[in-house]
Design a protein around this motif. Structure first.
Motif, short mmCIF file in Angstrom:
data_model
loop_
_atom_site.label_atom_id
_atom_site.label_comp_id
_atom_site.label_asym_id
_atom_site.label_seq_id
_atom_site.Cartn_x
_atom_site.Cartn_y
_atom_site.Cartn_z
N LEU A 34 4.47 4.54 -5.68
CA LEU A 34 3.73 4.43 -6.95
C LEU A 34 3.58 5.79 -7.60
O LEU A 34 3.84 5.96 -8.80
CB LEU A 34 2.34 3.81 -6.70
CG LEU A 34 2.33 2.35 -6.23
CD1 LEU A 34 0.92 1.90 -5.90
CD2 LEU A 34 2.94 1.43 -7.30
N TYR A 35 3.18 6.79 -6.80
CA TYR A 35 2.94 8.13 -7.37
C TYR A 35 4.23 8.69 -7.97
O TYR A 35 4.23 9.21 -9.09
CB TYR A 35 2.40 9.08 -6.28
CG TYR A 35 2.12 10.45 -6.85
CD1 TYR A 35 0.91 10.75 -7.45
CD2 TYR A 35 3.11 11.44 -6.84
CE1 TYR A 35 0.66 11.99 -8.01
CE2 TYR A 35 2.89 12.68 -7.41
CZ TYR A 35 1.66 12.95 -7.99
OH TYR A 35 1.43 14.17 -8.55
N GLY A 49 0.83 -1.21 0.00
CA GLY A 49 0.00 0.00 0.00
C GLY A 49 0.86 1.26 0.00
O GLY A 49 0.49 2.29 0.58
N ASP A 50 2.02 1.19 -0.64
CA ASP A 50 2.99 2.30 -0.65
C ASP A 50 2.66 3.28 -1.79
O ASP A 50 3.29 3.26 -2.85
CB ASP A 50 4.39 1.70 -0.81
CG ASP A 50 5.48 2.75 -0.85
OD1 ASP A 50 5.16 3.96 -0.79
OD2 ASP A 50 6.67 2.37 -0.98
N GLY A 51 1.66 4.15 -1.55
CA GLY A 51 1.21 5.08 -2.59
C GLY A 51 2.28 6.07 -3.00
O GLY A 51 2.33 6.49 -4.16
N LYS A 52 3.15 6.44 -2.08
CA LYS A 52 4.19 7.43 -2.39
C LYS A 52 5.12 6.89 -3.50
O LYS A 52 5.38 7.58 -4.48
CB LYS A 52 4.98 7.72 -1.11
CG LYS A 52 6.07 8.76 -1.25
CD LYS A 52 6.64 9.12 0.12
CE LYS A 52 7.79 10.10 0.02
NZ LYS A 52 8.98 9.55 -0.60
#
Ligand code: NAP
Length: 323
Positions: free
Chosen positions: A276-277, A271-274
């Motif tokens: 991915l973004y 869940g590492d959105g940073k």
């Protein structure tokens, strides 16, 4: 506006598929050669080329094509070039330039070079332009306009011959760059060969799914899949040869790609959105860079109205599934 002077007296094209027939059409349109002689492996292709009238002469074999020609271009799969170089060697005119259009350059230098006699200039080339279509009907004169053609002359190549071939490709509309053959293969491994491998893989994966039906895949393909299917429709013989001939560079890039897929896999799992973004923001900038240098259009879904119509006049710069 007056046309530039004819560069070659007699251009021989061995192989008249997408690339060979595009060269024939473009060379004629630009007056790049006084006459164009073509040959192909099968009688069907030779007949079709004669019907299309894109060469001044269609001959039955490679020897007859190269005799008296001052520019010979092999427009056949990479894996076939060595044997054809051996076959034509005794028939080449002194001072002729021999070139090719193969998507891999290291293997071309190794496979063709040793067969070519002294007094003949060997200047391998790769026009980085194409579509997913094959055969003499698929070609069009504008294919090379605003695309790059990479020349990979072996060390010690005759500079006048290299310059003249560069002028030929410029006349056909291409931008020309010169590069060492092995470096070419590394660059193309990441810009072309790996993307094709990914497309072939993903389309195959989708085809084998049990829980998502084939009709669902086709129906909802605009979600991204459709663009992969266009690339994965490219000629199987050509691409088999590319991966066999550029094995080391492709494996190198594939290794790096797999590492990056693992990183993104981990980011999704955690869940590492940073992560991915940041990754997606970086890749978006690369797309913008390609549009900024005119290698694609900012229009959404560029070129799609021309799908299935390879002869339709294309907007510039051209849609391409190049290789
Ligand atoms: P194509 O449309 O399939 O045409 C291939 C031609 O090669 C045909 O005339 C075919 O003859 C002939 N040929 C096939 N196998 C042969 C063999 N074993 N010996 C002698 N002739 C043979 O292919 P293409 O797209 O023009 O590709 C030709 C070359 O251009 C390849 O080396 C490829 O790597 C390179 N290239 C392709 C693209 C692209 O996007 N397609 C872009 C840049 C460079 P018959 O028709 O008689 O069978």
């Amino acid at each position: 506006m007056s046309k530039p002077a004819t560069l070659y007296n007699r251009l021989a094209l061995i192989g008249v598929g997408l690339i060979g027939s595009s060269i024939a059409r473009a060379a004629r349109a630009q007056g790049a050669a006084r006459s164009i002689v073509a040959t192909a492996r099968s009688p069907q292709t030779r007949r079709r080329v004669a019907e299309l009238g894109i060469a001044d002469q269609v001959v039955e074999n490679n020897a007859a094509a190269v005799e008296g020609s001052d520019l010979v271009i092999l427009c056949i799969p990479v894996g076939a070039c060595g044997a054809v170089a051996k076959e034509i060697a005794p028939h080449l005119a002194k001072g002729a330039t021999v070139s090719d259009v193969g998507s891999v350059k290291g293997s071309i230098v190794r496979d063709m070079g040793p067969h070519l006699p002294k007094g003949v200039h060997f200047v391998p080339a790769h026009p980085v332009a194409g579509t997913e279509y094959s055969g003499p009907d698929a070609g069009f004169a504008e294919l090379f306009v605003n695309r790059w053609c990479i020349l990979a002359p072996p060390p010690g190549a005759d500079q006048n011959a290299v310059d003249k071939l560069a002028a030929f490709w410029r006349l056909l509309g291409a931008n020309v760059e010169t590069m060492d053959a092995d470096h070419h293969d590394l660059v193309l491994a990441i810009t072309s060969h790996l993307p094709h491998l990914i497309a072939y893989t993903i389309v195959g994966t989708a085809d084998e799914l049990q829980t998502v039906t084939r009709s669902e895949v086709l129906k909802f393909s605009a979600g991204g899949f459709r663009d992969f299917t266009r690339i994965a429709a490219s000629d199987p013989t050509m691409w088999r040869d590319v991966f066999l001939a550029n094995k080391d560079a492709v494996l190198e890039m594939l290794g790096r790609f797999n590492e990056d897929v693992s990183l993104l896999t981990k980011a999704i799992r955690n869940g590492d959105g940073k992560t991915l973004y940041e990754h997606f923001a970086r890749t978006r900038a690369i797309r913008k860079g390609i549009v900024d240098i005119g290698q694609d259009s900012p229009a959404p879904d560029f070129g799609r109205s021309h799908a299935g119509l390879p002869h339709a006049p294309l907007p510039k710069p051209y849609a391409s599934g190049d290789d």
